[in-house]
Design a protein around this motif. Structure first.
Motif, mmCIF file in Angstrom:
data_model
loop_
_atom_site.group_PDB
_atom_site.id
_atom_site.type_symbol
_atom_site.label_atom_id
_atom_site.label_comp_id
_atom_site.label_asym_id
_atom_site.label_seq_id
_atom_site.Cartn_x
_atom_site.Cartn_y
_atom_site.Cartn_z
ATOM 1 N N MET A 1 32.978 54.177 32.687
ATOM 2 C CA MET A 1 33.584 53.572 33.858
ATOM 3 C C MET A 1 34.065 52.195 33.432
ATOM 4 N N ALA A 2 35.369 51.968 33.531
ATOM 5 C CA ALA A 2 35.969 50.705 33.111
ATOM 6 C C ALA A 2 36.230 49.838 34.330
ATOM 7 N N LEU A 3 35.680 48.631 34.315
ATOM 8 C CA LEU A 3 35.865 47.682 35.412
ATOM 9 C C LEU A 3 36.318 46.352 34.830
ATOM 10 N N ASP A 4 37.537 45.934 35.184
ATOM 11 C CA ASP A 4 38.071 44.634 34.765
ATOM 12 C C ASP A 4 38.209 43.756 35.995
ATOM 13 N N ARG A 5 37.694 42.519 35.896
ATOM 14 C CA ARG A 5 37.708 41.623 37.051
ATOM 15 C C ARG A 5 38.089 40.204 36.650
ATOM 16 N N LEU A 6 38.762 39.514 37.567
ATOM 17 C CA LEU A 6 39.051 38.090 37.425
ATOM 18 C C LEU A 6 38.154 37.289 38.363
ATOM 19 N N ARG A 7 37.651 36.155 37.892
ATOM 20 C CA ARG A 7 36.975 35.189 38.758
ATOM 21 C C ARG A 7 37.975 34.067 39.026
ATOM 22 N N ALA B 1 37.790 33.212 34.635
ATOM 23 C CA ALA B 1 37.062 34.190 33.826
ATOM 24 C C ALA B 1 37.731 35.557 33.946
ATOM 25 N N LEU B 2 37.734 36.268 32.839
ATOM 26 C CA LEU B 2 38.189 37.655 32.801
ATOM 27 C C LEU B 2 37.053 38.476 32.218
ATOM 28 N N GLU B 3 36.493 39.385 33.035
ATOM 29 C CA GLU B 3 35.350 40.195 32.613
ATOM 30 C C GLU B 3 35.767 41.659 32.514
ATOM 31 N N ARG B 4 35.339 42.291 31.420
ATOM 32 C CA ARG B 4 35.636 43.708 31.221
ATOM 33 C C ARG B 4 34.327 44.452 30.982
ATOM 34 N N SER B 5 33.926 45.242 31.969
ATOM 35 C CA SER B 5 32.668 45.994 31.905
ATOM 36 C C SER B 5 32.953 47.446 31.553
ATOM 37 N N ARG B 6 32.102 47.999 30.697
ATOM 38 C CA ARG B 6 32.198 49.400 30.332
ATOM 39 C C ARG B 6 30.808 50.026 30.491
ATOM 40 N N VAL B 7 30.718 51.020 31.367
ATOM 41 C CA VAL B 7 29.447 51.665 31.697
ATOM 42 C C VAL B 7 29.525 53.136 31.304
#
Length: 238
Positions: free
Chosen positions: A121-127, A136-142
């Motif tokens: 599951m790819a989740l990319d988020r901006l703060r 901030a640019l966060e890229r989560s991979r689950v």
């Protein structure tokens, strides 16, 4: 004999059997204190006594606690809560923009993490600050599990990845984090509204569950004017 002693000896015997049987391999990390207190329904003091017993038997080695924490404007951000809540708790008026939430296949990442499944599951988020500046640019991979199948369509629970993973029975109890600095690529600079080549703080965090399995990998690009990496050392308080 005091009941407390019986408890910690019982726990030590169970863990010793698992070590001798190979269920816990040499060099592997034991579950954290929180996980062990839940597993055996005892206090952290009892767990520590059990671990001390195993150390005396030469079955485990212990190390002084070391911790790393990201700070925002000097305030510590607790990864266990998730940054959305951690930022809110310290009064930071930052909004989160979801850039991407979908299932992807990534054999290279699976190989790096040492797991068999290649779906994440790819989740990319901006703060983003109130005036509209991304920090901030966060890229989560689950790693995908059946309990997460509807998330890409239905969205995160209360907008929180931490809550979403918890609802799926996934919680990172320990892990590793690396930090460096590097220049923004053109692809990264665009959503961050910065210039290509600017130097930002770059972190990579791998969270593992109590069983040692991978829960998530998060890579973050952080504005060094607002974020810092705080390192702690020595024995950590309970």
């Amino acid at each position: 004999m005091p009941k407390q002693v019986l408890k910690h000896q019982r726990i030590a015997r169970v863990l010793a059997r698992e070590i001798h049987s190979g269920a816990l391999e040499p060099g592997s990390r034991l579950p954290g204190e929180h996980a062990l207190t839940r597993r055996f329904s005892v206090s952290r003091a009892t767990v520590r006594q059990a671990l001390d017993e195993l150390s005396k038997q030469g079955l485990i080695s212990t190390h002084a606690g070391v911790g790393s924490f990201v700070t925002f404007d000097g305030g510590l951000l607790d990864n266990r809560l998730g940054w959305t809540r951690a930022l809110a708790d310290q009064g930071a008026r930052i909004t989160t923009e979801v850039l991407r939430l979908e299932v992807v296949r990534d054999a290279r990442l699976a190989g790096e993490l040492g797991i068999e499944g290649v779906e994440f599951m790819a989740l990319d988020r901006l703060r983003v600050l109130p005036e509209g500046t991304p920090v901030a640019l966060e890229r989560s991979r689950v790693p995908m599990v059946p309990a997460l199948a509807e998330v890409p369509l239905g969205g995160l629970l209360d907008g929180s990845l931490t809550k979403t993973l918890a609802a799926a029975g996934l919680r990172a109890t320990h892990g590793d984090e690396w930090a460096s600095v590097r220049q923004l690529t053109a692809e990264e600079a665009t959503p961050l509204r910065r210039r290509e080549g600017e130097v930002w703080l770059n972190t990579r965090r791998i969270g593992r569950g109590a069983d040692g399995g991978i829960v998530e990998q998060v890579t973050s690009l952080l504005d060094p004017a607002r974020f810092q990496l705080h390192l702690g050392f020595g024995e950590q308080p309970g």
